[in-house]
Design a protein around this motif. Structure first.
Motif, mmCIF file in Angstrom:
data_model
loop_
_atom_site.group_PDB
_atom_site.id
_atom_site.type_symbol
_atom_site.label_atom_id
_atom_site.label_comp_id
_atom_site.label_asym_id
_atom_site.label_seq_id
_atom_site.Cartn_x
_atom_site.Cartn_y
_atom_site.Cartn_z
ATOM 1 N N CYS A 99 14.053 -3.038 -3.769
ATOM 2 C CA CYS A 99 13.084 -3.343 -4.604
ATOM 3 C C CYS A 99 12.330 -4.397 -3.792
ATOM 4 N N CYS A 118 9.177 3.099 6.035
ATOM 5 C CA CYS A 118 9.969 2.717 5.830
ATOM 6 C C CYS A 118 10.773 3.282 4.536
ATOM 7 N N LEU A 119 9.567 3.850 3.749
ATOM 8 C CA LEU A 119 10.901 4.897 2.611
ATOM 9 C C LEU A 119 11.370 5.894 3.349
ATOM 10 N N ARG A 120 10.902 6.350 4.328
ATOM 11 C CA ARG A 120 11.739 7.482 5.378
ATOM 12 C C ARG A 120 12.654 7.408 5.568
ATOM 13 N N LEU A 125 16.439 1.261 -0.542
ATOM 14 C CA LEU A 125 15.229 1.044 -1.109
ATOM 15 C C LEU A 125 14.880 2.405 -1.522
ATOM 16 N N HIS A 126 14.635 1.519 -3.261
ATOM 17 C CA HIS A 126 14.559 2.057 -3.797
ATOM 18 C C HIS A 126 13.371 2.516 -4.333
ATOM 19 N N ASN A 127 12.210 1.639 -5.124
ATOM 20 C CA ASN A 127 11.070 1.061 -5.442
ATOM 21 C C ASN A 127 10.224 0.343 -4.245
ATOM 22 N N LEU A 128 9.192 1.353 -4.380
ATOM 23 C CA LEU A 128 8.831 -0.027 -3.088
ATOM 24 C C LEU A 128 7.117 0.213 -4.114
ATOM 25 N N ALA A 143 7.040 4.365 -5.513
ATOM 26 C CA ALA A 143 7.184 5.611 -4.653
ATOM 27 C C ALA A 143 8.918 5.036 -5.686
ATOM 28 N N THR A 144 9.867 5.735 -6.033
ATOM 29 C CA THR A 144 10.886 5.359 -6.784
ATOM 30 C C THR A 144 11.856 6.033 -6.425
ATOM 31 N N TYR A 145 13.596 6.233 -6.452
ATOM 32 C CA TYR A 145 13.811 7.141 -5.658
ATOM 33 C C TYR A 145 15.456 7.061 -6.804
#
Length: 145
Positions: A99, A118-120, A125-128, A143-145
């Motif tokens: 996070c 970065c998210l891709r 990283l689950h939460n940004l 973004a939350t994964y």
């Protein structure tokens, strides 16, 4: 600086360094060096400390080596595109941070693109969290994964 209290033999409760308590780049340097060797701290908040791009660059170097920090709050720190890109590049080598909060930093369009990259490209990283009204632009990335 707040007292850190152990909640188990191996983990520390979150460290929160209040707004405007990190008064120099040397303070960020000390925190960064500590993070390189950290084996217990899992959450750090430096929100509102105005560390800027230079401070973000220092923290980015420590994030490449740190393998315990899971949550990092860098909201309202004056971090621009350069600092955002440094952090993003560091997260490509970090497998534990899950996070990251960057709200209210003037990252600009290129910084926002770096965050999306970065998210891709990162698996940990689950939460940004990013929300800003800086410099007459409005961005919102969550973004939350």
């Amino acid at each position: 600086m707040p007292l850190l209290v152990r909640d188990s033999p191996h983990r520390l409760q979150p460290a929160v360094i209040p707004c405007h308590r990190v008064r120099s780049q040397y303070g960020v340097h000390l925190i960064s060096q500590s993070l390189k060797h950290n084996t217990t701290l899992i959450e750090l908040s430096l929100a509102g400390n105005s560390i800027g791009d230079k401070g973000a660059n220092l923290l980015a170097a420590s994030l490449q080596e740190n393998n315990t920090l899971e949550i990092l709050n860098l909201e309202s720190n004056g971090i621009g595109c350069e600092g955002t890109k440094s952090i993003v590049d560091a997260l490509l080598h970090n497998t534990v941070l899950r996070c990251l909060a960057l709200s209210e930093n003037p990252i600009g369009a290129d910084g926002a693109k770096a965050i999306l990259r970065c998210l891709r490209d990162t698996s940990s990283l689950h939460n940004l969290l990013y929300n800003s009204k800086c410099h007459n632009s409005i961005y919102h990335i969550e973004a939350t994964y």
